[in-house]
Design an enzyme around this catalytic site. Structure first.
Site, PDB file in Angstrom:
ATOM      1  N   THR A 201       0.851  -1.189   0.000  1.00 45.45           N
ATOM      2  CA  THR A 201       0.000   0.000   0.000  1.00 45.45           C
ATOM      3  C   THR A 201       0.882   1.231   0.000  1.00 45.45           C
ATOM      4  OG1 THR A 201      -1.859  -0.960   1.160  1.00 45.45           O
ATOM      5  CG2 THR A 201      -1.529   1.382   1.489  1.00 45.45           C
ATOM      6  N   ARG A 229     -14.415  -7.255   0.874  1.00 47.78           N
ATOM      7  CA  ARG A 229     -13.572  -6.849   2.005  1.00 47.78           C
ATOM      8  C   ARG A 229     -12.962  -5.462   1.751  1.00 47.78           C
ATOM      9  NH1 ARG A 229      -7.920  -5.300   2.830  1.00 47.78           N
ATOM     10  NH2 ARG A 229      -7.384  -5.855   4.953  1.00 47.78           N
ATOM     11  N   VAL A 230     -13.030  -4.618   2.751  1.00 43.44           N
ATOM     12  CA  VAL A 230     -12.394  -3.303   2.691  1.00 43.44           C
ATOM     13  C   VAL A 230     -11.404  -3.218   3.841  1.00 43.44           C
ATOM     14  CG1 VAL A 230     -12.767  -0.820   2.941  1.00 43.44           C
ATOM     15  CG2 VAL A 230     -14.356  -2.182   1.569  1.00 43.44           C
ATOM     16  N   GLY A 231     -10.210  -2.735   3.537  1.00 42.28           N
ATOM     17  CA  GLY A 231      -9.184  -2.618   4.574  1.00 42.28           C
ATOM     18  C   GLY A 231      -9.176  -1.245   5.209  1.00 42.28           C
ATOM     19  N   ASP A 232      -8.048  -0.918   5.800  1.00 42.39           N
ATOM     20  CA  ASP A 232      -7.911   0.367   6.497  1.00 42.39           C
ATOM     21  C   ASP A 232      -7.650   1.532   5.549  1.00 42.39           C
ATOM     22  OD1 ASP A 232      -5.399  -0.965   5.920  1.00 42.39           O
ATOM     23  OD2 ASP A 232      -4.432   0.687   6.976  1.00 42.39           O
ATOM     24  N   THR A 252       0.305   0.866   6.768  1.00 48.66           N
ATOM     25  CA  THR A 252       0.385  -0.201   5.788  1.00 48.66           C
ATOM     26  C   THR A 252       0.414  -1.529   6.542  1.00 48.66           C
ATOM     27  OG1 THR A 252       1.626  -1.069   3.891  1.00 48.66           O
ATOM     28  CG2 THR A 252       2.915  -0.103   5.662  1.00 48.66           C
ATOM     29  N   GLY A 253      -0.010  -2.588   5.878  1.00 46.03           N
ATOM     30  CA  GLY A 253      -0.041  -3.881   6.539  1.00 46.03           C
ATOM     31  C   GLY A 253      -1.460  -4.401   6.693  1.00 46.03           C
ATOM     32  N   GLY A 255      -4.881  -4.478   7.401  1.00 43.41           N
ATOM     33  CA  GLY A 255      -5.791  -3.370   7.669  1.00 43.41           C
ATOM     34  C   GLY A 255      -6.749  -3.617   8.815  1.00 43.41           C
TER      35      GLY A 255
HETATM   36  C1  SD4 Z   1      -5.176  -3.445   3.532  1.00 46.49           C
HETATM   37  N1  SD4 Z   1      -3.503  -2.042   4.500  1.00 46.49           N
HETATM   38  O1  SD4 Z   1      -5.996  -3.514   2.630  1.00 46.49           O
HETATM   39  C2  SD4 Z   1      -3.911  -2.677   3.294  1.00 46.49           C
HETATM   40  C3  SD4 Z   1      -2.913  -3.607   2.693  1.00 46.49           C
HETATM   41  C4  SD4 Z   1      -1.517  -3.166   2.842  1.00 46.49           C
HETATM   42  O2  SD4 Z   1       0.650  -3.419   2.789  1.00 46.49           O
HETATM   43  O3  SD4 Z   1      -1.182  -2.134   3.316  1.00 46.49           O
HETATM   44  N2  SD4 Z   1      -0.559  -3.888   2.511  1.00 46.49           N
HETATM   45  O4  SD4 Z   1      -5.335  -4.019   4.606  1.00 46.49           O
END
Ligand code: SD4
Length: 341
Positions: A201, A229-232, A252-253, A255
């Protein structure tokens, strides 16, 4: 390609001031001793942030606004087909649909967001239009697509031969289950953000020469996620938050953990209480560990922050999180962030 970058290991030097080519550069928040405001400056997540920062810098160096800079910046990885987790070419969901999440926030506290947007290569620009042309903050799915098409965006196939091949390979080995909690061990954590499948991200924060802050965040989300699905990343306060009085933060990571802790808002509020960007990011990471100690050992979450003085810092759960920094002294700086595990 990153050819002229300077790669710095922040993990071993903490928040000390780093000297690059004779110029003092803040490697972490609280590191700057001059008291002067370091502006303009742009920072962003991961190594491809270097190229993204260059596009943002082209705006900032001519006195342009932070908002224009962050939009221009993150459009670079959105358009990069070799980038498998942002924009066109990003990994699809389990059913083969590329669904994009993005948000943007300016110095006035205005914000715009799109989630689960399909067929549009530059979700960040749609998010900006949501902010500027609608009374709303967030549009999702078909509604977001309809809004984009009405505003002249082109409908495109976002699944590339490369991302399609990766999805088909994953289908074969990924123990496909339409409904499964990511903490259920049958959805192995080696497929979660932070590994080779997805850690890309882009979150970007900029402080312009007028001293105003803006931020942007855009992603195709967790690879092979459940449909819908929706992340952060498109959630204001989770994937991104900017307060022009204090600073901005992005994440990032995985979510889900960032949403649960309202991570970017937390980082900004910790900076408001006087923490340096680096220490605020560390505290937010510790919050995730405190809430879910076992999960935290297996996943990646990284935070990146920039304050009103142009000081910056980052922290992540696992090693491997890097971020790019670009200011008047150094345009291609890549910093290897500090981490807990
Ligand atoms: C998510 N935070 O959709 C994002 C994915 C991401 O590094 O950041 N990957 O959860």
């Amino acid at each position: 390609m990153i050819d002229r970058r300077t790669f710095i290991k922040a993990g071993t030097i903490g928040a000390s001031v780093l000297s690059i080519g004779g110029l003092a550069t803040a490697g972490g928040a609280g590191a700057r001793t001059s008291g002067a405001i370091n502006k303009p400056i742009v920072i962003s997540t991961w190594d491809f942030g270097v190229a993204a920062n260059r596009a943002a810098w082209a705006v900032l160096k001519n006195g342009g606004a932070a908002l224009d800079a962050v939009e221009a910046g993150v459009r670079v990885p959105e358009a990069d087909l070799s980038n498998l987790t942002v924009g066109k070419g990003g990994y699809p969901d389990r059913d083969g649909h590329v669904t994009l999440d993005a948000c943007i926030m300016d110095d006035q506290g205005n914000c715009g967001s799109v989630a689960a947007l399909e067929h549009i290569a530059h979700p960040i620009s749609v998010a900006r239009l949501v902010m500027e042309k609608t009374p709303h903050v967030m549009l999702v799915g078909d509604g977001a697509l309809q809004f984009a098409l009405q505003n002249g965006f082109e409908k495109e196939q976002l699944l590339t031969p490369k991302s399609e091949a990766a999805w088909k390979a994953w289908l074969k080995e990924g123990k496909y289950e339409p409904v499964v909690n990511i903490e259920n061990k049958s959805f192995t954590t080696d497929k979660l953000p932070g590994n080779q499948y997805n850690h890309d991200t882009i979150g970007m924060l900029a402080l312009d020469s007028d001293g105003n802050l803006s931020g942007a965040c855009t992603t195709s989300g967790m690879a092979f996620k459940m449909r819908g699905r929706v992340g952060d990343s498109p959630i204001i306060g989770a994937g991104l938050y900017v307060d022009n009085e204090v600073g901005g933060a992005t994440a990032t990571g995985v979510g889900e953990e960032v949403i649960r802790t309202v991570g970017s808002f937390l980082v900004v509020e910790l900076m408001r209480q006087g923490l340096s960007p680096r220490d605020a990011c560390r505290e937010a990471v510790e919050r995730i560990i405190k809430k879910k100690p076992e999960t935290a050992k297996e996943i990646q979450v990284g935070f990146l922050a920039l304050n009103k003085q142009g000081e910056y810092g980052a922290f992540s759960l696992q090693k491997g999180f890097s971020y790019a920094v670009c200011d008047a002294q150094q345009q291609d700086l890549l910093v290897d962030g500090e981490h807990v595990f």
